[in-house]
Enzyme design. Sequence first.
Site, mmCIF file in Angstrom:
data_model
loop_
_atom_site.group_PDB
_atom_site.id
_atom_site.type_symbol
_atom_site.label_atom_id
_atom_site.label_comp_id
_atom_site.label_asym_id
_atom_site.label_seq_id
_atom_site.Cartn_x
_atom_site.Cartn_y
_atom_site.Cartn_z
ATOM 1 C CD GLU A 176 -56.717 13.032 9.238
ATOM 2 O OE1 GLU A 176 -56.240 13.320 8.144
ATOM 3 O OE2 GLU A 176 -57.568 12.135 9.401
ATOM 4 C CD GLU A 382 -56.431 7.931 24.599
ATOM 5 O OE1 GLU A 382 -55.243 8.148 24.364
ATOM 6 O OE2 GLU A 382 -57.362 8.234 23.802
ATOM 7 C CD GLU A 485 -47.378 7.284 19.939
ATOM 8 O OE1 GLU A 485 -47.489 7.680 21.114
ATOM 9 O OE2 GLU A 485 -48.319 7.251 19.138
HETATM 10 C C1 NOJ Z 1 -51.306 7.664 21.938
HETATM 11 C C2 NOJ Z 1 -50.383 8.677 22.514
HETATM 12 O O1 NOJ Z 1 -49.635 9.296 21.495
HETATM 13 C C3 NOJ Z 1 -49.488 7.981 23.502
HETATM 14 O O2 NOJ Z 1 -48.511 8.869 23.983
HETATM 15 C C4 NOJ Z 1 -50.331 7.392 24.594
HETATM 16 O O3 NOJ Z 1 -49.505 6.655 25.466
HETATM 17 C C5 NOJ Z 1 -51.400 6.464 24.044
HETATM 18 N N1 NOJ Z 1 -52.109 7.107 23.000
HETATM 19 C C6 NOJ Z 1 -52.397 6.023 25.106
HETATM 20 O O4 NOJ Z 1 -53.148 7.119 25.539
HETATM 21 CA CA CA Z 2 -50.268 9.254 19.014
#
Ligand code: NOJ
Ligand code: CA
Length: 682
Positions: A176, A382, A485
């Site tokens: 999302e 995470e 990213e």
């Molecule tokens: C998505 C996040 O936006 C990123 O910064 C992170 O490295 C990865 N998930 C792994 O948690």
């Molecule tokens: Ca992300």
Amino acid sequence: MDSRFIWAVLFFLFAASGASSSVSATADSPDGSIRVTFDLKEGRPFYRIDRFGRELIRPSAMGFILKDAKPIQGPFEISSVRTRAFDETWTQPWGEKREIRNRFNELTVSVTEKAPGARRMDVVFRVYEDGVGFRYEIPAQTGLDRFEIMDELTEFVLAGDPQAWWIPAYLPDKVEYEQLYRRTRLSAMDTAHTPLTMETENGLFLSIHEAALTDYASMQLAPAGPNTLKADLTPWSDGVAVKTRAPMKTPWRTLQVADDAGGLITSYLILNLNEPNALGDVSWIRPGKYTGIWWAMHLELATWGTGPKHGATTENAKRYIDFTAKNGLGSVLVEGWNKGWDGDWTAHGDRFSFTRNAPDYDIREVARYAAEKGVGLIGHNETGGAVPNYERQLKETFALYEKLGIQSVKTGYVNFGPRLQRVDEKGKTVGEWHHGQYMVRHHQKVVEEAGRRHIMIDVHEPVKDTGLRRTWPNLMTREGARGQEYEAWDPEGGNPPEHATILPFTRLLAGPMDYTPGVLGLRFGPERPRNRVNTTAAKQLALYVVLYSPLQMAADLPENYEKFPDAFRFIREVPTDWEDTRVLHARIGDYVTFARKDRNSGDWYLGSVTDEEGRILETQLGFLDPGVKYTARIYRDGDGAHWETNPYPLSIEEEPVDASTVLKMRLAPGGGQAIRFIRAQP
Ligand code: NOJ
Ligand code: CA
């Protein structure tokens, strides 16, 4: 009290026929420019908004559809009307501006159903010079204890068919909010997230959003007829939108308005509609920069999981700590340090432990070493969307981090909607959206528990920001859009150059964003043949000023910073906490220029970015403090620079300037410019 304050007028108009009756109450903004009118038409509630006597929002419906109960939409009668004027200036403990004025006129209309067993509801409007916030309040009353909202009837009927910049909601197999912005007429929109930014046919800029979302579903906007958007509430997996009980208040529904696009950015209406600091002492909260064992994983030079390429080893963490200490960058984020990453972690988020480290990472030793070097640590949590697993560990996790001196936590919820785990009433695991009431409540739990443990929070895959940092100043920043990213691994090639010229006018109207700028190694090795950073080097620097975040990452590998020491100097020096913010150029999707004043040194910084077109922008330096001489250290695109074909050239020049100087800034295609204005010593 302001002499121009015009008391809300209450007047009753009874049509002669008696069949149709209309009753209304109005309130004006303190400067008289905006008027809100609340109306009952045949007993049904409507509101409208005018600016300088012209319609902004035409009569728009209000109310709720409930589960197993009559809708709350009238017929009503007005039982009371109250007004109040308010004016305060409050101080942000950290932010894009220190002093914020919160001045509005408030109108509270209480309505009561005409039918027997009449239910009561209040509608509260706050009318500002820069827009309007309104919300529903359902007072405690017999016959309405627990109830479930299936649909909110709030409409926004625009006066025309504006241009809109929007991202779609509920895309399957996507996270999302992580979308590129689309630009269409309102009439061609699908259900979209907010903030929704629009330009009307007569050149006004509008943003519809919400403020203070704490125990409710987030609101999207769904097309519902000509020029009409309707509130769309994210449902729980059982189809209910909001589970609640009286007394309750909805979040504020907001409309911001400005004559130019930059005016939306310097409107603080969303923050103003949030409650004041509930944390008490916030002296432990410190904005700043951070590096991280992070980009290497996104480039697949290292892994989150254990193995020969494991990024989060004790030794590597110490290397980052040394680099961070040497360059004064504040903190280090370490991802992949804990148990649970091996295998497909998005499918097995419940295997994550947030207190136990991988065998080659010694959390205590790293914490000890960081403290010795005066470097902060950002813990990484995470969840893979396994929310119950995280909630079970939350208290002991934050207690441990507090003991170890880990001052910040980056949370993450990588999974597609509606796949975030919840254990329902029958003990069954069901899937929820990122932006429903379940996750709103979850993030609230996290930030409050973090506050008790003196921990700052940075949320990835969040619920959108609605200004809660005013109330919980440890809720620093979040992702909630496509960040840098995507440049590393997006199969479609990452964020196009115009992305960063749209974000400040859309996503960042909600609040700070952890975009993670500062990648100076713009081309990748053979491991990433199809990706690259879609900017010039100067634009990476400018992003620090353009995309506000109190925690700002220096995202690149230390070895790349060592290769580009001159550009890196700007990243080392740029602050993350501002006295003031000005928008100097503002064309959504084309270019934008910010000037911000450092809270500590009083130096000014400028960041300007363009889309795929090169530009020459004239910049008046009238924002500089009058009578003060500055040296402008300019980081500009070098000759021939181009985001696609020649991204590296960067020229650094120094020039004496003052408030009367006009700079001609040359931005390359996909480029930018960053400037530090250093005050001359008196
Ligand atoms: C998505 C996040 O936006 C990123 O910064 C992170 O490295 C990865 N998930 C792994 O948690
Ligand atoms: Ca992300």
